[in-house]
Design a protein around this motif. Structure first.
Motif, PDB file in Angstrom:
ATOM      1  N   VAL A  57       0.878  -1.171   0.000  1.00 45.05           N
ATOM      2  CA  VAL A  57       0.000   0.000   0.000  1.00 45.05           C
ATOM      3  C   VAL A  57       0.915   1.220   0.000  1.00 45.05           C
ATOM      4  CG1 VAL A  57      -1.757   1.291   1.268  1.00 45.05           C
ATOM      5  CG2 VAL A  57      -1.768  -1.217   1.319  1.00 45.05           C
ATOM      6  N   ALA A  58       0.894   1.986  -1.079  1.00 43.99           N
ATOM      7  CA  ALA A  58       1.747   3.181  -1.201  1.00 43.99           C
ATOM      8  C   ALA A  58       0.844   4.409  -1.210  1.00 43.99           C
ATOM      9  CB  ALA A  58       2.584   3.098  -2.470  1.00 43.99           C
ATOM     10  N   GLY A  79      -3.993  -2.094  -1.599  1.00 46.86           N
ATOM     11  CA  GLY A  79      -2.937  -3.089  -1.527  1.00 46.86           C
ATOM     12  C   GLY A  79      -3.618  -4.439  -1.658  1.00 46.86           C
ATOM     13  N   GLU A  80      -2.857  -5.487  -1.563  1.00 45.25           N
ATOM     14  CA  GLU A  80      -3.469  -6.792  -1.775  1.00 45.25           C
ATOM     15  C   GLU A  80      -2.732  -7.860  -0.972  1.00 45.25           C
ATOM     16  OE1 GLU A  80      -5.314  -8.505  -5.757  1.00 45.25           O
ATOM     17  OE2 GLU A  80      -3.131  -8.571  -5.804  1.00 45.25           O
ATOM     18  N   LYS A 123      -8.189  -1.820   5.879  1.00 43.94           N
ATOM     19  CA  LYS A 123      -9.530  -2.392   5.916  1.00 43.94           C
ATOM     20  C   LYS A 123      -9.767  -3.218   4.671  1.00 43.94           C
ATOM     21  CE  LYS A 123     -11.204   1.616   8.367  1.00 43.94           C
ATOM     22  NZ  LYS A 123     -11.940   2.839   8.296  1.00 43.94           N
ATOM     23  N   GLN A 124     -10.616  -4.210   4.815  1.00 45.85           N
ATOM     24  CA  GLN A 124     -11.041  -4.994   3.661  1.00 45.85           C
ATOM     25  C   GLN A 124     -12.323  -4.376   3.123  1.00 45.85           C
ATOM     26  OE1 GLN A 124     -11.373  -9.231   4.169  1.00 45.85           O
ATOM     27  NE2 GLN A 124     -13.004  -9.359   2.665  1.00 45.85           N
ATOM     28  N   SER A 127     -17.000  -4.997  -0.602  1.00 44.58           N
ATOM     29  CA  SER A 127     -17.280  -5.646  -1.888  1.00 44.58           C
ATOM     30  C   SER A 127     -16.267  -6.731  -2.228  1.00 44.58           C
ATOM     31  CB  SER A 127     -17.275  -4.599  -3.017  1.00 44.58           C
ATOM     32  OG  SER A 127     -15.973  -4.012  -3.089  1.00 44.58           O
ATOM     33  N   ASN A 128     -15.291  -6.930  -1.375  1.00 44.94           N
ATOM     34  CA  ASN A 128     -14.235  -7.900  -1.656  1.00 44.94           C
ATOM     35  C   ASN A 128     -14.208  -8.961  -0.566  1.00 44.94           C
ATOM     36  OD1 ASN A 128     -12.035  -9.247  -2.577  1.00 44.94           O
ATOM     37  ND2 ASN A 128     -10.560  -7.692  -2.003  1.00 44.94           N
ATOM     38  N   THR A 129     -14.997 -10.006  -0.736  1.00 44.67           N
ATOM     39  CA  THR A 129     -15.033 -11.066   0.248  1.00 44.67           C
ATOM     40  C   THR A 129     -14.087 -12.185  -0.179  1.00 44.67           C
ATOM     41  OG1 THR A 129     -16.907 -12.095  -0.865  1.00 44.67           O
ATOM     42  CG2 THR A 129     -17.401 -10.586   0.962  1.00 44.67           C
TER      43      THR A 129
END
Length: 133
Positions: A57-58, A79-80, A123-124, A127-129
């Motif tokens: 995460v930048a 980020g991922e 945070k997640q 919409s991204n489960t």
């Protein structure tokens, strides 16, 4: 005698090529020009394991005096965290630590000058489960 060696070589080459299909047809190796078939057992052992990779995460430039001075003007970046596992690898739990400079449950990045800190959160998105397949 040479013919018999040649035929055996063809059968072995065919067996190696068709191993994934699990079936070998040995037409040239059969006596009297006939054909013979045989099953070839094929198996594999899959190791139960997982891999994990991340994309950083930048946040980039942060200007708390002008651009980001008002409430609600936070910088949002993505980020991922990617986890890939073989089936039946066991239970899996992925969590995020507090970071290197956490204080009272808040994550901070240390600034270039000693004592400078910038709070951030991870945070997640709703919409991204996670994909449990």
């Amino acid at each position: 005698m040479n013919t018999s060696i040649k035929n055996v070589s063809k059968v072995l080459a065919t067996a190696a090529f068709l191993a994934s299909a699990g079936f070998v047809h040995a037409a040239d190796a059969a006596p009297n020009g006939g054909s013979t078939t045989a099953n070839l057992a094929v198996s594999a052992s899959i190791t139960a394991k997982c891999t994990i990779s991340t994309t950083a995460v930048a946040f980039g430039a942060y200007d708390p005096v002008v651009t980001n001075s008002s409430t609600g003007s936070n910088v949002t970046q993505n980020g991922e965290v990617v986890v890939a596992c073989t089936k039946r690898a066991g239970s899996l739990w992925v969590g995020l630590g507090s970071g290197l400079y956490a204080d009272a449950g808040v994550r901070y990045m240390n600034g270039q000058t000693r004592g400078d800190k910038l709070a951030y959160s991870l945070k997640q998105p709703s919409s991204n489960t996670p994909d449990a397949s």
